[in-house]
Each structure stands twice: as structure tokens, then as C-alpha cells.
Design an enzyme around this catalytic site. Structure first.
Site, PDB file in Angstrom:
ATOM      1  N   ASP A  46      59.673  15.620 113.149  1.00  0.00           N
ATOM      2  CA  ASP A  46      58.314  15.125 113.418  1.00  0.00           C
ATOM      3  C   ASP A  46      58.207  13.658 113.005  1.00  0.00           C
ATOM      4  OD1 ASP A  46      55.349  15.865 113.961  1.00  0.00           O
ATOM      5  OD2 ASP A  46      55.272  14.832 112.034  1.00  0.00           O
ATOM      6  N   TYR A  51      54.832   5.644 112.016  1.00  0.00           N
ATOM      7  CA  TYR A  51      55.786   5.738 110.910  1.00  0.00           C
ATOM      8  C   TYR A  51      56.835   4.623 110.932  1.00  0.00           C
ATOM      9  CZ  TYR A  51      53.928  10.568 110.694  1.00  0.00           C
ATOM     10  OH  TYR A  51      53.117  11.681 110.640  1.00  0.00           O
ATOM     11  N   LYS A  76      53.861  10.759 118.084  1.00  0.00           N
ATOM     12  CA  LYS A  76      52.394  10.722 118.217  1.00  0.00           C
ATOM     13  C   LYS A  76      51.924   9.340 118.640  1.00  0.00           C
ATOM     14  CE  LYS A  76      52.530  13.704 114.176  1.00  0.00           C
ATOM     15  NZ  LYS A  76      53.528  13.044 113.316  1.00  0.00           N
ATOM     16  N   HIS A 109      47.482  11.012 117.778  1.00  0.00           N
ATOM     17  CA  HIS A 109      47.586  11.093 116.308  1.00  0.00           C
ATOM     18  C   HIS A 109      46.235  11.374 115.631  1.00  0.00           C
ATOM     19  CE1 HIS A 109      50.430   9.540 112.935  1.00  0.00           C
ATOM     20  NE2 HIS A 109      49.652  10.491 112.479  1.00  0.00           N
TER      21      HIS A 109
HETATM   22  P1  NAD Z   1      55.010  17.279 102.297  1.00  0.00           P
HETATM   23  O1  NAD Z   1      53.966  18.309 102.145  1.00  0.00           O
HETATM   24  O2  NAD Z   1      56.155  17.548 103.181  1.00  0.00           O
HETATM   25  O3  NAD Z   1      55.586  16.869 100.877  1.00  0.00           O
HETATM   26  C1  NAD Z   1      54.704  16.565  99.808  1.00  0.00           C
HETATM   27  C2  NAD Z   1      55.467  15.985  98.649  1.00  0.00           C
HETATM   28  O4  NAD Z   1      56.357  16.950  98.113  1.00  0.00           O
HETATM   29  C3  NAD Z   1      56.333  14.781  99.009  1.00  0.00           C
HETATM   30  O5  NAD Z   1      56.113  13.792  98.042  1.00  0.00           O
HETATM   31  C4  NAD Z   1      57.751  15.282  98.901  1.00  0.00           C
HETATM   32  O6  NAD Z   1      58.627  14.274  98.468  1.00  0.00           O
HETATM   33  C5  NAD Z   1      57.635  16.384  97.874  1.00  0.00           C
HETATM   34  N1  NAD Z   1      58.642  17.444  98.063  1.00  0.00           N
HETATM   35  C6  NAD Z   1      59.233  17.839  99.222  1.00  0.00           C
HETATM   36  N2  NAD Z   1      60.072  18.866  98.997  1.00  0.00           N
HETATM   37  C7  NAD Z   1      60.013  19.130  97.664  1.00  0.00           C
HETATM   38  C8  NAD Z   1      60.642  20.072  96.826  1.00  0.00           C
HETATM   39  N3  NAD Z   1      61.496  20.963  97.313  1.00  0.00           N
HETATM   40  N4  NAD Z   1      60.346  20.070  95.504  1.00  0.00           N
HETATM   41  C9  NAD Z   1      59.457  19.184  94.989  1.00  0.00           C
HETATM   42  N5  NAD Z   1      58.818  18.254  95.751  1.00  0.00           N
HETATM   43  C10 NAD Z   1      59.091  18.223  97.054  1.00  0.00           C
HETATM   44  O7  NAD Z   1      54.205  15.941 102.686  1.00  0.00           O
HETATM   45  P2  NAD Z   1      54.108  14.906 103.874  1.00  0.00           P
HETATM   46  O8  NAD Z   1      55.325  14.086 104.040  1.00  0.00           O
HETATM   47  O9  NAD Z   1      52.834  14.235 103.628  1.00  0.00           O
HETATM   48  O10 NAD Z   1      53.954  15.822 105.169  1.00  0.00           O
HETATM   49  C11 NAD Z   1      55.064  16.341 105.894  1.00  0.00           C
HETATM   50  C12 NAD Z   1      55.112  15.775 107.270  1.00  0.00           C
HETATM   51  O11 NAD Z   1      53.901  16.045 107.979  1.00  0.00           O
HETATM   52  C13 NAD Z   1      55.220  14.254 107.327  1.00  0.00           C
HETATM   53  O12 NAD Z   1      56.508  13.778 107.015  1.00  0.00           O
HETATM   54  C14 NAD Z   1      54.814  14.006 108.757  1.00  0.00           C
HETATM   55  O13 NAD Z   1      55.866  14.323 109.627  1.00  0.00           O
HETATM   56  C15 NAD Z   1      53.661  15.005 108.907  1.00  0.00           C
HETATM   57  N6  NAD Z   1      52.346  14.366 108.638  1.00  0.00           N
HETATM   58  C16 NAD Z   1      51.499  14.193 109.697  1.00  0.00           C
HETATM   59  C17 NAD Z   1      50.251  13.612 109.521  1.00  0.00           C
HETATM   60  C18 NAD Z   1      49.324  13.460 110.687  1.00  0.00           C
HETATM   61  O14 NAD Z   1      48.306  12.758 110.587  1.00  0.00           O
HETATM   62  N7  NAD Z   1      49.599  14.081 111.804  1.00  0.00           N
HETATM   63  C19 NAD Z   1      49.851  13.187 108.238  1.00  0.00           C
HETATM   64  C20 NAD Z   1      50.725  13.387 107.173  1.00  0.00           C
HETATM   65  C21 NAD Z   1      51.960  13.989 107.376  1.00  0.00           C
END
Ligand code: NAD
Length: 294
Positions: A46, A51, A76, A109
Site C-alpha cells: 500500500d 508518500y 492513492k 486519498h
Molecule cells: P501501523 O498501524 O502499521 O503501525 C503503527 C506503529 O507501530 C508504527 O510506528 C510501527 O513502526 C509500529 N510497529 C509496527 N509493527 C510493530 C511491531 N511488531 N511491534 C511494535 N511496533 C510495531 O501504522 P501506519 O504506518 O500509520 O499505517 C499502516 C499503513 O496504512 C501505512 O503505512 C499506509 O500504507 C496506510 N495508511 C493510510 C492512510 C490513509 O489516509 N489512507 C493513513 C495512514 C496510514
């Protein structure tokens, strides 16, 4: 190799339920980590125009041995390109950067209500799909009212809506709306907000946001199953039928987040997590009020 369940979309295509998100990964890290994710077994990536790493995803796709046909790529449309001509140009650039002939998912988006061009953007996505340049079209951060509007204008429902969704913000109302209309739900920030995400949202005036991973309810369930907090939350999304793309910049966590198919949450666990939903649990902006143009 682990086989990830797939979610069938209303247009007849399907997407793996668990993928890898690349928000906030810098260019070089993104190439390396997408390569790592593909080696581990992830088959869905994704990204977004916002990004700044579509070219890195493209490079990782060229470098991998995994067949293109096995991988689902989502991007997006940026908020500043909702007008038809801008959207077509922005889509072309995405395809150039990714190095693809056909994109699997292309989403709007954000609706950016103040700009009021999302209906035009939606018509353009319909056009791109009719030309076969994108397999599935959908939206992100759309409230039911925004979806109603594009459907009334076009007669075409989005295949997916990608929204903020985690145990503290479970979005029951929007999910029920999706279910009634056959729209698949994709969860963003599925593990709750990380440090970088909170910093991003604070900059745009959304100062809330508690981490979800260290929540005592999650930690107790993790201990019971001898799994990590992240694995418990990912399992929760999977068992709710949601599609997700957890992100990490650490290879060991990318592997950990994929190692979730050898256990299941029971009814008691699901009940406890249901109790974590909070009115103020949302971290990102409210779609109706987010008019930031990028
Ligand atoms: P996430 O929920 O994937 O991760 C949250 C946090 O947890 C991050 O800081 C990550 O480093 C940490 N983490 C990941 N795996 C872990 C583990 N096993 N143990 C401990 N910590 C861990 O958060 P995200 O990146 O905000 O969201 C995931 C994806 O969703 C994004 O990369 C993107 O592709 C998508 N996204 C889309 C939108 C949108 O507006 N459409 C907005 C935000 C994110």
C-alpha cells in the site's frame, strides 16, 4: 509459504487480507523493506502519491523474483489532483514511477470537502477502470455521506474504503454501512498510531493519540497466546474480516507481523477488545474537516 486469506471485492477481483504499508518510509529504506516484505511472503503493498516512495516500490518490484501477477499494488490520488486532467496526469506519473501497465487498486486519498471536486475525481477513476488501466477503484477516508454522493452522481460503488481503524477506534457505524453496500473495509494505522504518525497529525492540528500496542487488555491477551501485542491486534483485524497493511521499518517486526496464522483469538478476547473502543480514539483528521491540499 504462508497463504494469506483473500477478500473478494465487489468488482470480482480480490486482495490479500494482510499486506505491507509504506507510509513514512524513505526512498532507500522503502526499496529494501518492500523487498524484505516480499521475501517474507507479503503479496500486497500500500503506497500513495503523497508518500513520495512510489518509485521505490517500483524498483523493489523490478528487483524481486515474485511474479507481478501475484502482487497487489495500491496507490492513492493526491488531494491536489481531483480535477479530471490533473487526476489523469497524476495517475500517469504513478504508473511511470511504479513501472506498471495496470494498477491493482487506485483510491481517492481524501474527499477534501472544501475543494468539492471528489465527484469529478471519482468519475475519472471510473474512466481509468473502463480503460483497463486499474483493476479496482475505491476511496479512502470517505464518510458514508461522501460515498452516498459519489454513488448518486455515478451509480458506481467503490470496491473499498480505507479508513483509520484500530481497537481504540473501531468504526462500527462506517463498517456497517460498508457491509450494507458490499464495500470492503481497509484499516489504516491498524496497530494504532506510531510516534511518527502522531507527529504528523499533531502538525496538522490533531494533537490526540495514545499508543494502542501497550494497552493492558492487548498485553494480557498477548501473554495468554504467547504472541506479541502487534500480532494480537493484527489477528483481531483478520478475524473481523478487515484488510490491513501494517508498516514497520524493522525487518524483524515485518516478519513478526506476518507470523499470525498459527493462532486465533477466542470469543472472550474479541469481547475484551470490543470494550477498548473510545469516542476520542481517533488520531488522524476527521475526513469532513481535512482540507489539506498536497
Ligand atoms: P501501523 O498501524 O502499521 O503501525 C503503527 C506503529 O507501530 C508504527 O510506528 C510501527 O513502526 C509500529 N510497529 C509496527 N509493527 C510493530 C511491531 N511488531 N511491534 C511494535 N511496533 C510495531 O501504522 P501506519 O504506518 O500509520 O499505517 C499502516 C499503513 O496504512 C501505512 O503505512 C499506509 O500504507 C496506510 N495508511 C493510510 C492512510 C490513509 O489516509 N489512507 C493513513 C495512514 C496510514
Amino acid at each position: 509459504m504462508t497463504s494469506v486469506p483473500r477478500v473478494l471485492l465487489r468488482d470480482g477481483s480480490s486482495i490479500p487480507q494482510l499486506g505491507f504499508g509504506v507510509w513514512q518510509l524513505g526512498e532507500a529504506d522503502c526499496v529494501r523493506l518492500v523487498g524484505e516484505a516480499l521475501r517474507i511472503g507479503y503479496r500486497s503493498i500500500d503506497t500513495a502519491q503523497l508518500y513520495g516512495n512510489e518509485a521505490s516500490v517500483g524498483q523493489a518490484l523490478r528487483e524481486t523474483d515474485v511474479l507481478r501477477s501475484e502482487i497487489t499494488i495500491t496507490s492513492k490520488l493526491r488531494n491536489g489532483a481531483h480535477r479530471r486532467d490533473d487526476a489523469l496526469r497524476a495517475f500517469d506519473l504513478t504508473m511511470q514511477k511504479l513501472g506498471l501497465e495496470q494498477l491493482d487498486q487506485f483510491l481517492i486519498h481524501w474527499p477534501v470537502p472544501e475543494q468539492d471536486l471528489y465527484v469529478e475525481a471519482w468519475s475519472t477513476l471510473i474512466e481509468l477502470q473502463a480503460q483497463g488501466r486499474v483493476r479496482s477503484i475505491g476511496v479512502s477516508n470517505f464518510d458514508p455521506v461522501h460515498i452516498d454522493r459519489i454513488v448518486t452522481a455515478s451509480g458506481v460503488l467503490p470496491a473499498v474504503n480505507q479508513i483509520e481503524l484500530h481497537p481504540r477506534y473501531q468504526q462500527r457505524g462506517t463498517r456497517a454501512f460498508h457491509q450494507r453496500h458490499g464495500i470492503a473495509t481497509e484499516s489504516w494505522s491498524p496497530l494504532g498510531p506510531g510516534t511518527d504518525a502522531v507527529a504528523f497529525w499533531q502538525q496538522s492540528g490533531n494533537p490526540r493519540g495514545e499508543p494502542v500496542l501497550p494497552d493492558p487488555t492487548i498485553l494480557a491477551i498477548a501473554e495468554k497466546h504467547r504472541k506479541s501485542a502487534a500480532q494480537v491486534i493484527i489477528r483481531w483485524h483478520l478475524q473481523q474480516g478487515l484488510i490491513l497493511f501494517p508498516k514497520s521499518a524493522k525487518p524483524e517486526r515485518i516478519a513478526e507481523n506476518f507470523d499470525v496464522f498459527d493462532f486465533a483469538l477466542d470469543e472472550q478476547d474479541i469481547g475484551s477488545i470490543a470494550g477498548m473502543d473510545r469516542r476520542g480514539g481517533k488520531v488522524g483528521a476527521q475526513p469532513a474537516a481535512f482540507n489539506f491540499v498536497f
